[in-house]
Design a protein around this motif. Structure first.
Motif, PDB file in Angstrom:
ATOM      1  N   TYR A   8      28.544  37.803  36.600  1.00  0.00           N
ATOM      2  CA  TYR A   8      29.915  37.825  36.061  1.00  0.00           C
ATOM      3  C   TYR A   8      30.762  36.739  36.711  1.00  0.00           C
ATOM      4  O   TYR A   8      31.572  36.093  36.054  1.00  0.00           O
ATOM      5  N   ASN A  17      34.340  34.383  30.124  1.00  0.00           N
ATOM      6  CA  ASN A  17      34.817  35.759  30.222  1.00  0.00           C
ATOM      7  C   ASN A  17      35.470  36.286  28.954  1.00  0.00           C
ATOM      8  O   ASN A  17      35.682  37.478  28.795  1.00  0.00           O
ATOM      9  N   TYR A  26      30.512  43.340  30.938  1.00  0.00           N
ATOM     10  CA  TYR A  26      31.361  43.648  32.087  1.00  0.00           C
ATOM     11  C   TYR A  26      31.864  45.097  32.014  1.00  0.00           C
ATOM     12  O   TYR A  26      31.906  45.803  33.016  1.00  0.00           O
ATOM     13  N   TYR A  29      29.129  47.268  33.090  1.00  0.00           N
ATOM     14  CA  TYR A  29      28.975  47.139  34.537  1.00  0.00           C
ATOM     15  C   TYR A  29      29.999  48.007  35.270  1.00  0.00           C
ATOM     16  O   TYR A  29      29.678  48.721  36.214  1.00  0.00           O
TER      17      TYR A  29
END
Length: 227
Positions: A8, A17, A26, A29
């Motif tokens: 990331y 991003n 993300y 995650y």
């Protein structure tokens, strides 16, 4: 988590991003990190009384016991006729160990007069139950093992012995916490799901067609859902 975090950071440096795939990865995650935190919080921040630990120890006594062990003496030969000849010599009073040194093909045990040494029960594979049921010092065989023939003698058996609770209390606690962690998180997710209604779009589901049942597997990603 460390790998995902590193990836990331690289994505941020490259300006990825805002890409949908990165954003979704993300979010996954973050959710995984949260669940891991909740699991640890539930499992390790709750005291477990000794009475509960002892009950867990007794229920899972096999986990907290020394395994069964055996010591076996062997002679492994290629020829069945030779195997019977060796058994005849043993019955006539010849020394098993000296015969193992002379005839056995498994060199490391032959050098030790055929003695394998005290070993855990599972090490003996398909023969373990035969050995365990046999009487001490009784000749077993010849038994065919692939293209070989084995003559065996069980020298010693040690039954499974529970390890004293006080000596492994920390291990019992660790495993009890791990079990509690798994069960608690499942309960946590089940309760969360009760407040997260999921509806199936039956019209959309009806339009789903499996062309080849052998090559196509239906899984959750194929089922259209609406929240």
């Amino acid at each position: 988590f460390l790998i995902q975090d590193k990836l990331y950071q690289i994505a941020l440096e490259k300006g990825y991003n805002k890409v949908e795939a990165v954003k979704k990865a993300y979010q996954d995650y973050v959710m995984n990190t949260f669940l891991q935190y909740k699991m640890n919080e539930i499992a390790y921040n709750t005291a477990i009384p000794d009475s509960v630990l002892k009950a867990y120890y007794k229920t899972n006594i096999d986990q907290f016991s020394e395994p069964r062990k055996m010591n076996v003496q062997e002679i492994i030969v290629k020829n069945k006729k030779l195997a019977y000849k060796i058994i005849s010599l043993i019955h006539k009073g010849e020394n098993f160990g000296l015969l193992a040194e002379k005839y056995s093909l498994r060199k490391w045990s032959a050098q030790n007069k055929g003695i394998i040494g005290l070993s855990p029960f599972p090490k003996f594979g398909n023969l373990k139950n035969i050995f365990w049921k046999a009487k001490i010092n009784k000749i077993i065989g010849p038994l065919k093992i692939e293209n070989y023939f084995g003559i065996f003698k069980v020298l010693k058996k040690i039954k499974r012995e529970p390890i004293d609770f006080e000596n492994i209390k920390s291990l019992v606690l660790k495993r009890a916490q791990q079990d509690r962690k798994t069960k608690s998180v499942i309960e946590y997710l089940v309760n969360k799901r009760k407040h997260l209604p999921i509806k199936i779009n039956l019209k959309l589901l009806a339009s789903y067609k499996v062309k080849d049942r052998k090559s196509t597997r239906l899984n959750s990603s194929h089922i259209p859902l609406s929240r």
